[in-house]
Scaffold this motif. Structure first.
Motif, PDB file in Angstrom:
ATOM      1  N   THR A  14       0.818  -1.208   0.000  1.00 31.45           N
ATOM      2  CA  THR A  14       0.000   0.000   0.000  1.00 31.45           C
ATOM      3  C   THR A  14       0.856   1.264   0.000  1.00 31.45           C
ATOM      4  O   THR A  14       0.485   2.273  -0.596  1.00 31.45           O
ATOM      5  N   THR A  95      -1.362  -5.349  -4.351  1.00 29.95           N
ATOM      6  CA  THR A  95      -2.654  -5.217  -3.685  1.00 29.95           C
ATOM      7  C   THR A  95      -3.730  -5.321  -4.760  1.00 29.95           C
ATOM      8  O   THR A  95      -3.467  -5.084  -5.930  1.00 29.95           O
ATOM      9  N   TRP A 126      -6.867  -0.288  -3.689  1.00 24.70           N
ATOM     10  CA  TRP A 126      -7.804  -1.277  -3.121  1.00 24.70           C
ATOM     11  C   TRP A 126      -8.743  -0.653  -2.110  1.00 24.70           C
ATOM     12  O   TRP A 126      -9.911  -0.970  -2.052  1.00 24.70           O
ATOM     13  N   ASP A 274      -0.957 -10.136  -3.532  1.00 27.55           N
ATOM     14  CA  ASP A 274      -0.082 -10.312  -2.366  1.00 27.55           C
ATOM     15  C   ASP A 274      -0.525 -11.445  -1.444  1.00 27.55           C
ATOM     16  O   ASP A 274       0.285 -12.257  -1.008  1.00 27.55           O
TER      17      ASP A 274
END
Lengths: 559, 559
Positions: A14, A95, A126, A274
């Motif tokens: 992230t 992600t 996301w 991931d």
């Protein structure tokens, strides 16, 4: 001269991307490097602009991803001293769903000056949560028209997924939707940037875009029913060609070789997610063993012998975790976040002082104090819904509950009750799998929590009654990507035939593991009955007080 | 030469006794003095001995009470410069049930050398909780044999009351029981010490010893059914002669005049209880207005037009609060204690720092932060049962519940939810009265909380929809005792004919009061529906999870 071969795995998180250089023979990490995204998570204002974002938005800058390649791969090559010719493959994980609109050649719309100031041209991360309206309409339409594909996703899809995000672009910025030749997962986009070839992986397609190996995408009529302008979204802006995990997306382009210092033509694997890529990195490539990525939230993955519809799971996708087996995913949306919330909001000064005096952090102090207790000794029980319930109720509007408090209740009592509540949540998920034809016989833990909280691990073992093993690598995602890089490279180049073979050599578990204490489990069995009763009472409609409180809260906040 | 007359009111609390000297004309406090009990609450070891106490014991030293007379009355006389001949009466109030065994002449057994080291000879303080076994047996026996007197006490009596404590003496120290010529409330014992005359007041007899004006005590057969040795406890060790409140117990003895500096023969009123004596001191001597003593716990008192059986009250006693009217009592066992628990266990360092920087205490900071919120805005709801539920469920085994927590929940949200929960608890009590023929039209608050937390007061007004007035005196109990002293002195001596007349002149309310905000009330009405649903679900047997958790807790603690 050495015979040793290496692969690179890159995990796009992230806030940063991490590259590892891994020995193909044994999975040993030779070097690693992290690069922080310059623009991080864009949630208030577009970079270099006066454009402000609405609440719930979360964007990223695609250039930040390319910078990860340009910074980390040269760094790990340099640190390791490995000859680039011995690097036989690259794999990446990302992600998801993290998606963006591009031109036909892959140029992100947001990098074009004419589109730069339109937020809908940037990467939707996301955790961009502004497409709830579209998700609701999508779920409602699918149910109304009798489509069954939602059954693979526990009955409804999330606003985080691909089509709600795509539809939000169309709803709010039809000009961006029209200008977008391609709508694509960032995972697939970075592989495209490495290879010059657009591919689409089965994991994100399956878990985030409602694709299934046997049925493909939902039919065009469905998309037409959502919005007539979306009727041909798959054929116009996506692709029906979905590549299985482990496939070779292409060879490294000359340009990308220049960025990275690797050789042109180096095998690049199809992209991955991931969480899912952590399963083979945790040695799991067959049914029966559940992988739990334990961090701010828990993500549970298990392979099934057959595709079953387990109520309340996040998704079942054939080829979604490893090729040719149905991969099941479930989740708990509040685990590490839960303890973080607790230590930030509920721990008194005297405890902080005590932790300081003992030279430990507050989590460690609470863990130590809570470890003195026996199960049930605090008299507390909690429902772990501080951030809603992902599995098996799939309901973001549920909230947290604590019961059993007295004037003698101490912070460590509550801390332990919150840990136990997340363990009961995991047991609920495991029981849903077990009773629906997807056996779970042991647990492999990975992620940040197993290293940080041994009490939590033991409680999970005691509550579930299952042995818990811990993946050796503390960077399971990046390792998994490197493993897929070895599969993409193939046996002839020094890699592996398939992910199971790669896992056999490159993935391993730690020696230590957590065995259930069956005396504790007997008490937890009693408490679990109480948990399930409250879970069903508050979660399955008997008393919707949590939702009504949320409604009142929303009304009071908007005035 | 002055015509002004004065009375002394003495409030015997848990840790100290407070005397006030009050102007009979207008209730003005002329002087006050406090004396701390040298031996305080004896809960671990008997003074000057090697005798240790079991858990749940709480004793006191009767000499400490006499020291209050000897220290405080001379002090207030000296400070005020009032001539003792202008002091026309004395009244006292006490915690209850606080009882002791004495010889026939009133000598406490514990002061006799041969009994000094037996804990059962000392005063059993109200919060001595070691007679639960006897309370359970008493309740069970009364139910089994079909006696109806428990109906006056919400269906069961507490281990804190007179007969469980007396029975515990018999059970565990029959030799003490045998040696005790009298078993008596400390309230009545101190009046006996002042006057040389043993009297028994209708308030403690009614609320703590199951006496009723129309039915008297339970019959001897009942006591025989408990234990044959107790058959004649009333006639042998107590008295059937119960004096109404406001009656003159006697005149000050020569010895007591020597202790105090007051004149021999000064009128001494029959004893009273701290809570109940606060009602007339809060201007309440007629039905319709509820007095709530708000402190660590809440005590609710209201006079009824008629004796009704209101389910779940603590007791209804004719003559129990003022003569000739049925006095109803209800209670909440965790109010100020609740907020104290919260600030000690759940408030993070950053808040303590903020409070320090603002120069206020942590309660004030939380109150300020919580005051920014609108009702329902936090999304939280709590059941205020951290210390069980006294009214209307009469169940010490219930525990606290908090629902609606999210990762955005802040300490002030929880703090406000706890305040609201206690307000909902009070509303539950008020509704029980209203629907059972005991009208409650407005509230008079007294005790420590009204001064300390204006937000709490406003929330109570908003939740109940009633105006809340606050008694002017911050020492309502001592003032009430002084008022009864004026009634005992009588009109001829310069006092009053009855407590209503005394209240008219001596008691008053503050100018400021709390009016319900009906916009807030509308939201609280919605939340109260949710509170009642949870209250009944967890409190009335639908889901006894709280009790099962307590059982498991007890099992795990005892191993």
């Amino acid at each position: 001269m050495t015979e040793e071969k290496y692969t690179v795995g890159i995990d796009f998180g992230t806030l940063s991307g991490r590259a590892v250089l891994v020995d193909v023979t044994n999975g040993r990490e030779v070097a690693s490097a992290v690069h922080d995204y310059a623009n991080g998570v864009i949630d208030t204002q577009l970079p270099d602009s006066d454009v402000y974002l609405e609440p719930d938005w979360a964007l990223q800058d695609p250039n930040d991803y390319l910078e990860v390649f340009k910074n980390t791969i040269p760094a790990i090559l340099k640190r390791s001293g490995i000859d680039p010719k011995d690097v036989i493959g690259i794999g990446i994980d990302f992600t998801a769903c993290t998606m963006l609109p591009t031109k036909a050649d892959g140029t992100p719309l947001c990098v074009l000056p004419e589109w730069h100031e339109n937020p809908h041209t940037w990467v939707k991360l996301w955790k961009h949560h502004a497409a709830q309206h579209e998700a609701n309409k999508l779920n409602e339409t699918a149910r109304r028209l009798g489509y069954t594909f939602l059954d693979r996703y526990g009955g409804k899809i999330s606003s985080e997924w691909f089509f709600p995000k795509a539809w939000q672009i169309l709803d709010e910025a039809p000009e961006v939707y029209a200008a977008a030749d391609r709508l694509i997962e960032a995972a697939d986009w970075v592989v495209w940037q490495l290879t010059g070839i657009e591919t689409r992986n089965s994991c994100t397609a399956g878990y985030k875009a409602m694709w299934s190996k046997s049925e493909g995408f939902p039919p065009n009529e469905f998309f037409k029913a959502l919005d007539s302008r979306m009727e041909n979204i798959i054929d116009q802006k996506m692709s029906r060609e979905i590549s299985p995990l482990g496939a070779r997306a292409g060879g490294l382009s000359e340009e990308a070789a220049g960025w990275t210092g690797l050789l042109t033509g180096t095998a690049v694997a199809v992209a991955n997610v991931d969480a899912h890529v952590s399963a083979p990195a945790s040695t799991v490539t067959e049914p029966g063993r559940m992988v739990i990525i334990m961090g701010t939230s828990n993500c549970h993955m298990v392979l099934g012998p057959t595709e079953e519809h387990v109520p309340g799971m996040c998704g079942v996708v054939e080829d979604g975790i490893v090729p040719d087996l149905p991969g099941f995913e479930a989740g708990q949306s509040c685990v590490g976040d839960h303890f973080e919330w607790f230590t930030e909001n509920c721990v008194p000064t005297s405890y902080e002082r005590e932790a300081r005096e003992q030279g430990i952090n507050i989590h460690e102090l609470l863990e130590r104090l809570a470890a003195f207790q026996k199960p049930g000794e605090s008299g507390l029980l909690a429902l772990d819904w501080w951030n809603g319930n992902r599995s098996v109720l799939v309901d973001v509007d549920l909230t947290g509950l604590l019961i059993g408090a007295t004037l003698a209740t101490k912070p460590e009592d509550i801390y332990r009750a919150l840990i136990e509540a997340t363990a009961f949540g995991t047991r609920t998920i495991i029981e849903a799998f077990n009773t629906n034809g997807v056996p779970v016989n042991e647990i492999i833990a990975t992620g940040g929590l197993p290293d940080r909280n041994k009490l939590l691990m033991q409680i999970y073992a005691d509550v579930t009654g299952l042995c818990i093993y811990v993946a050796e690598s503390s960077q399971a995602a990046a390792l998994g990507s490197a493993m897929y890089g070895a599969v993409a490279a193939g046996v002839e180049a020094g890699g592996y035939e398939n992910i199971a073979a790669a896992a056999k050599h490159m993935a391993r578990l730690r020696d230590e593991y957590y065995q259930p204490n069956f005396e504790n489990k007997a008490v937890y069995d009693e408490l679990f009955v109480e948990y399930v009763t409250l879970h069903d009472y508050f979660g399955r409609g008997e008393n919707d007080v949590m939702k009504r409180l949320k409604t009142i809260k929303a009304q009071m906040r908007t005035g």
